[in-house]
Design a protein around this motif. Structure first.
Motif, PDB file in Angstrom:
ATOM      1  N   ARG A  48      66.028  85.399 -28.155  1.00  0.00           N
ATOM      2  CA  ARG A  48      67.116  85.386 -27.176  1.00  0.00           C
ATOM      3  C   ARG A  48      68.330  84.630 -27.686  1.00  0.00           C
ATOM      4  O   ARG A  48      69.464  84.895 -27.265  1.00  0.00           O
ATOM      5  CB  ARG A  48      66.652  84.752 -25.858  1.00  0.00           C
ATOM      6  CG  ARG A  48      65.651  85.582 -25.075  1.00  0.00           C
ATOM      7  CD  ARG A  48      65.551  85.100 -23.630  1.00  0.00           C
ATOM      8  NE  ARG A  48      65.377  83.660 -23.519  1.00  0.00           N
ATOM      9  CZ  ARG A  48      64.202  83.042 -23.471  1.00  0.00           C
ATOM     10  NH1 ARG A  48      63.072  83.739 -23.544  1.00  0.00           N
ATOM     11  NH2 ARG A  48      64.134  81.720 -23.350  1.00  0.00           N
ATOM     12  N   GLY A  49      68.122  83.687 -28.596  1.00  0.00           N
ATOM     13  CA  GLY A  49      69.230  82.907 -29.126  1.00  0.00           C
ATOM     14  C   GLY A  49      70.049  83.630 -30.171  1.00  0.00           C
ATOM     15  O   GLY A  49      71.091  83.122 -30.609  1.00  0.00           O
ATOM     16  N   GLY A  50      69.601  84.797 -30.592  1.00  0.00           N
ATOM     17  CA  GLY A  50      70.322  85.551 -31.609  1.00  0.00           C
ATOM     18  C   GLY A  50      71.104  86.710 -31.017  1.00  0.00           C
ATOM     19  O   GLY A  50      71.394  86.755 -29.817  1.00  0.00           O
ATOM     20  N   GLU A  51      71.430  87.653 -31.873  1.00  0.00           N
ATOM     21  CA  GLU A  51      72.160  88.845 -31.433  1.00  0.00           C
ATOM     22  C   GLU A  51      71.307  89.614 -30.424  1.00  0.00           C
ATOM     23  O   GLU A  51      70.086  89.734 -30.607  1.00  0.00           O
ATOM     24  CB  GLU A  51      72.455  89.712 -32.657  1.00  0.00           C
ATOM     25  CG  GLU A  51      73.396  90.861 -32.400  1.00  0.00           C
ATOM     26  CD  GLU A  51      73.697  91.640 -33.665  1.00  0.00           C
ATOM     27  OE1 GLU A  51      74.339  92.703 -33.550  1.00  0.00           O
ATOM     28  OE2 GLU A  51      73.288  91.193 -34.755  1.00  0.00           O
ATOM     29  N   PRO A  52      71.889  90.140 -29.348  1.00  0.00           N
ATOM     30  CA  PRO A  52      71.100  90.837 -28.327  1.00  0.00           C
ATOM     31  C   PRO A  52      70.627  92.207 -28.805  1.00  0.00           C
ATOM     32  O   PRO A  52      71.318  93.222 -28.627  1.00  0.00           O
ATOM     33  CB  PRO A  52      72.070  90.957 -27.149  1.00  0.00           C
ATOM     34  CG  PRO A  52      73.420  90.918 -27.771  1.00  0.00           C
ATOM     35  CD  PRO A  52      73.317  90.018 -28.959  1.00  0.00           C
ATOM     36  N   LEU A  53      69.456  92.225 -29.430  1.00  0.00           N
ATOM     37  CA  LEU A  53      68.877  93.443 -29.980  1.00  0.00           C
ATOM     38  C   LEU A  53      67.503  93.684 -29.366  1.00  0.00           C
ATOM     39  O   LEU A  53      66.847  92.744 -28.914  1.00  0.00           O
ATOM     40  CB  LEU A  53      68.752  93.330 -31.498  1.00  0.00           C
ATOM     41  CG  LEU A  53      70.061  93.239 -32.293  1.00  0.00           C
ATOM     42  CD1 LEU A  53      69.772  92.912 -33.752  1.00  0.00           C
ATOM     43  CD2 LEU A  53      70.848  94.541 -32.174  1.00  0.00           C
ATOM     44  N   PRO A  54      67.025  94.927 -29.385  1.00  0.00           N
ATOM     45  CA  PRO A  54      65.696  95.204 -28.839  1.00  0.00           C
ATOM     46  C   PRO A  54      64.598  94.541 -29.653  1.00  0.00           C
ATOM     47  O   PRO A  54      64.785  94.151 -30.812  1.00  0.00           O
ATOM     48  CB  PRO A  54      65.588  96.727 -28.915  1.00  0.00           C
ATOM     49  CG  PRO A  54      66.970  97.225 -29.127  1.00  0.00           C
ATOM     50  CD  PRO A  54      67.717  96.138 -29.822  1.00  0.00           C
ATOM     51  N   VAL A  55      63.438  94.445 -29.016  1.00  0.00           N
ATOM     52  CA  VAL A  55      62.228  93.889 -29.623  1.00  0.00           C
ATOM     53  C   VAL A  55      61.120  94.918 -29.479  1.00  0.00           C
ATOM     54  O   VAL A  55      60.991  95.554 -28.426  1.00  0.00           O
ATOM     55  CB  VAL A  55      61.827  92.575 -28.923  1.00  0.00           C
ATOM     56  CG1 VAL A  55      60.470  92.092 -29.410  1.00  0.00           C
ATOM     57  CG2 VAL A  55      62.885  91.503 -29.151  1.00  0.00           C
ATOM     58  N   VAL A  56      60.327  95.093 -30.530  1.00  0.00           N
ATOM     59  CA  VAL A  56      59.209  96.027 -30.457  1.00  0.00           C
ATOM     60  C   VAL A  56      57.893  95.262 -30.506  1.00  0.00           C
ATOM     61  O   VAL A  56      57.768  94.269 -31.237  1.00  0.00           O
ATOM     62  CB  VAL A  56      59.257  97.068 -31.596  1.00  0.00           C
ATOM     63  CG1 VAL A  56      59.070  96.434 -32.966  1.00  0.00           C
ATOM     64  CG2 VAL A  56      58.214  98.159 -31.375  1.00  0.00           C
ATOM     65  N   GLU A  57      56.924  95.708 -29.706  1.00  0.00           N
ATOM     66  CA  GLU A  57      55.552  95.282 -29.923  1.00  0.00           C
ATOM     67  C   GLU A  57      54.871  96.383 -30.716  1.00  0.00           C
ATOM     68  O   GLU A  57      54.710  97.509 -30.242  1.00  0.00           O
ATOM     69  CB  GLU A  57      54.793  95.032 -28.627  1.00  0.00           C
ATOM     70  CG  GLU A  57      53.405  94.478 -28.955  1.00  0.00           C
ATOM     71  CD  GLU A  57      52.432  94.430 -27.807  1.00  0.00           C
ATOM     72  OE1 GLU A  57      51.281  94.027 -28.058  1.00  0.00           O
ATOM     73  OE2 GLU A  57      52.789  94.788 -26.676  1.00  0.00           O
ATOM     74  N   ALA A  58      54.459  96.063 -31.930  1.00  0.00           N
ATOM     75  CA  ALA A  58      53.845  97.020 -32.845  1.00  0.00           C
ATOM     76  C   ALA A  58      52.337  96.986 -32.656  1.00  0.00           C
ATOM     77  O   ALA A  58      51.688  95.988 -32.948  1.00  0.00           O
ATOM     78  CB  ALA A  58      54.207  96.659 -34.284  1.00  0.00           C
ATOM     79  N   GLY A  59      51.784  98.090 -32.153  1.00  0.00           N
ATOM     80  CA  GLY A  59      50.385  98.108 -31.789  1.00  0.00           C
ATOM     81  C   GLY A  59      50.203  97.551 -30.394  1.00  0.00           C
ATOM     82  O   GLY A  59      49.451  96.617 -30.162  1.00  0.00           O
ATOM     83  N   CYS A  60      50.906  98.153 -29.443  1.00  0.00           N
ATOM     84  CA  CYS A  60      51.032  97.566 -28.098  1.00  0.00           C
ATOM     85  C   CYS A  60      49.813  97.785 -27.220  1.00  0.00           C
ATOM     86  O   CYS A  60      49.696  97.156 -26.161  1.00  0.00           O
ATOM     87  CB  CYS A  60      52.270  98.127 -27.398  1.00  0.00           C
ATOM     88  SG  CYS A  60      52.192  99.921 -27.087  1.00  0.00           S
ATOM     89  N   GLY A  61      48.902  98.681 -27.611  1.00  0.00           N
ATOM     90  CA  GLY A  61      47.744  98.929 -26.768  1.00  0.00           C
ATOM     91  C   GLY A  61      48.146  99.328 -25.364  1.00  0.00           C
ATOM     92  O   GLY A  61      49.056 100.148 -25.167  1.00  0.00           O
TER      93      GLY A  61
END
Length: 212
Positions: A48-61
């Motif tokens: 959250r403290g960085g550039e506002p970019l998406p986040v992925v959960e890899a292997g999200c089940g």
């Protein structure tokens, strides 16, 4: 990266076969894991403290960790090999995006993500196949983006295969995984080892890395 399909297909098929049982087993599991929640919270705060970019959960089940990232203020989506688990994730969290796919070959451009969570999903990758996954993680993460992965730690021993209840998996020395990530362009931020709970078999390892 090019991927061999045999172990990917076997992993997807194994989770498809037990998708409902597995989803029930992990649902609510974070509630009793304060240390695990703590390092995920640190990951989220740094992202959250960085550039506002998406986040992925890899292997999200079944998507419960992706939803947890959303609750921590991240623009999160998930991918998983198992179509059955992705269907459950979409059903349980209809406000989030889930896709069938491999964390070794994201349908994402270079540097488009601010964070990547791999929560006990690297464990199923055969050791010789693992390094290119870190290269792919580095490709999709922006500079100064964050990677957090959880795994079963080998407690001072070498990499060892164990009888995971769904499909073959591996326990890793934490230093070996940290070194592998460093070689692909990451620097270590923090690590956390915790001893198994009474109903757990193995020590849990967690590494928080930053993309250079």
């Amino acid at each position: 990266m090019a991927e061999s399909s045999s172990y990917l297909t076997a992993t997807a098929d194994a989770y498809d076969a037990v998708a409902d049982i597995y989803a029930d087993f992990v649902r609510g599991s974070l509630d009793r894991l304060p240390l695990d929640r703590a390092i995920v919270a640190v990951f989220a705060e740094l992202v959250r403290g960085g550039e506002p970019l998406p986040v992925v959960e890899a292997g999200c089940g079944p998507g419960y960790m992706t939803a947890h990232l959303r609750d921590l203020g991240l623009d999160a989506f998930g991918i998983d090999l198992s179509p059955a688990l992705v269907d459950i994730a979409r059903r349980d969290f209809p406000d989030l995006r889930f896709e069938v796919g491999s964390m070794g070959a994201f349908d994402v451009g270079d540097g488009e993500l601010g964070g990547l969570l791999s929560w006990y999903s690297l464990i199923h990758i055969p050791p010789p196949e693992l390094p290119p996954y870190f290269a792919e993680f580095r490709r999709v993460l922006a500079s100064e983006g964050y990677l957090l992965f959880g795994f079963f730690e080998s407690e001072g021993g070498p990499v060892v295969q164990f009888d995971h209840k769904v499909t073959p998996a591996y326990r890793w020395p934490i230093d070996d995984l940290a070194d592998m990530a460093r070689k692909e362009g990451f620097v270590e931020v923090a690590r956390m080892l915790r001893e198994p709970l009474e109903d757990e078999r193995f020590r849990r390892g967690h590494l928080l890395m930053r993309a250079l």
